[in-house]
Design an enzyme around this catalytic site. Structure first.
Site, short mmCIF file in Angstrom:
data_model
loop_
_atom_site.label_atom_id
_atom_site.label_comp_id
_atom_site.label_asym_id
_atom_site.label_seq_id
_atom_site.Cartn_x
_atom_site.Cartn_y
_atom_site.Cartn_z
N ASP A 114 1.14 -1.25 -0.09
CA ASP A 114 -0.29 0.01 -0.28
C ASP A 114 1.23 1.25 -0.24
O ASP A 114 2.01 1.06 1.26
CB ASP A 114 -1.21 -0.15 1.04
CG ASP A 114 -2.00 -0.83 1.25
OD1 ASP A 114 -2.79 -0.27 0.53
OD2 ASP A 114 -1.68 -1.86 2.21
N TYR A 140 2.16 4.49 1.49
CA TYR A 140 2.04 5.10 2.95
C TYR A 140 0.70 6.21 3.27
O TYR A 140 0.65 6.54 2.20
CB TYR A 140 3.49 5.93 3.51
CG TYR A 140 4.34 5.04 3.34
CD1 TYR A 140 4.38 4.22 3.86
CD2 TYR A 140 5.23 5.88 2.77
CE1 TYR A 140 5.71 3.70 4.08
CE2 TYR A 140 6.47 4.44 2.43
CZ TYR A 140 6.94 3.78 3.35
OH TYR A 140 7.77 3.18 3.42
N PHE A 150 7.63 1.82 -1.19
CA PHE A 150 8.58 1.98 0.28
C PHE A 150 8.91 3.34 0.61
O PHE A 150 10.17 3.43 0.90
CB PHE A 150 9.90 1.35 -0.09
CG PHE A 150 9.18 -0.42 -0.22
CD1 PHE A 150 9.03 -0.89 1.78
CD2 PHE A 150 8.98 -1.06 -0.72
CE1 PHE A 150 8.54 -2.29 1.47
CE2 PHE A 150 8.45 -2.49 -0.82
CZ PHE A 150 8.78 -2.80 1.21
N HIS A 166 8.82 -9.89 4.72
CA HIS A 166 8.73 -8.43 4.18
C HIS A 166 10.18 -7.85 5.51
O HIS A 166 10.94 -7.90 6.30
CB HIS A 166 7.62 -7.78 4.84
CG HIS A 166 7.58 -6.84 4.55
ND1 HIS A 166 7.80 -5.33 5.63
CD2 HIS A 166 6.76 -6.06 3.44
CE1 HIS A 166 7.05 -4.52 3.94
NE2 HIS A 166 6.55 -4.76 3.19
#
Length: 230
Positions: free
Chosen positions: A67, A69, A80, A192
């Site tokens: 997703d 932020y 990221f 992750h």
């Protein structure tokens, strides 16, 4: 969402998807959310930044996020990555730690990964929008079909490409792409980089050096993984 908004190099692969019921429903959903006064990140004009900065023929590496932020001023369309001046999020801090361990690169002071995208690193989230303060709020609204098609378009390329799959979410998404594992590509998997899972195998995965070794072995220039190029 509209066909004209898809960057030219991606249009043949993605324009047909925009005409499907899930994407038409997504467009209606986003309009309704905005009409209701809800704040959506990233802002209009930045939601397809990953595709704009990394044309399809230029893709060398794919990094899949989940997703955008959901805090003010953070998301700008690259997985990221955050805008300069915004505190570097914990997952990206861990990515920087692995870069330092793997390649000896000093940890950057900001989190804007545009330099990666401009070299052919496709930083693609699963959903390309999110409601402010509501993580995962736009999952299952139609973006998945759109970004699945983008990943499939990359996987269909004859050039060897590296897919970095961090976490079960990215790995499940890649599993939906037919033929990805059997093509000429390199698929690297790790937990992750979130603080919840990075110590379970993301640290020490050496994906950055492995990526460059693979690219160079196929006659391609390596990625300059510095966030601030000299």
């Amino acid at each position: 969402m509209g066909a004209s908004s898809v960057p030219e190099s991606w249009a043949p692969a993605l324009d047909p998807v925009l005409a499907t019921p899930p994407l038409r429903a997504l467009g209606g959903f986003l309009k309704a959310e905005e009409a209701a006064g809800k704040t959506i990140y990233p802002p209009r004009g930045q939601r397809l930044a990953a595709l704009e900065l990394t044309p399809l023929p230029a893709v060398k590496v794919v990094i899949l996020g989940q997703d955008p932020y959901h805090g003010p001023g953070q998301a700008h369309g690259l997985a990221f990555s955050v805008q300069r001046g915004v505190k570097v999020p914990p997952s990206l801090v861990n990515i920087y730690k692995e870069l330092e361990s793997d390649l000896g690169l000093p940890r950057p002071t900001h989190g804007n990964l545009t330099h990666w995208a401009e070299q052919g690193v496709l930083l693609l989230n699963n959903a390309l929008t999110v409601e402010a303060g509501q993580a995962g709020s736009h999952q299952g609204k139609g973006w998945e079909e759109f970004t699945d098609a983008a990943v499939a378009a990359v996987a269909a390329r004859p050039d060897p490409i590296v897919f970095l799959l961090w976490g079960s979410h990215a790995q499940k998404k890649a599993a939906r792409v037919p033929g990805l594992a059997s093509g000429p590509h390199l698929v690297l998997k790790a937990p992750h980089p979130s603080p919840l899972s990075a110590h379970a195998g993301f640290f020490g995965c050496r994906h950055f050096s492995k990526t460059n070794a693979f690219l160079e072995s196929h006659g391609q220039s390596p990625i300059d993984w510095r966030v601030d190029p000299a």
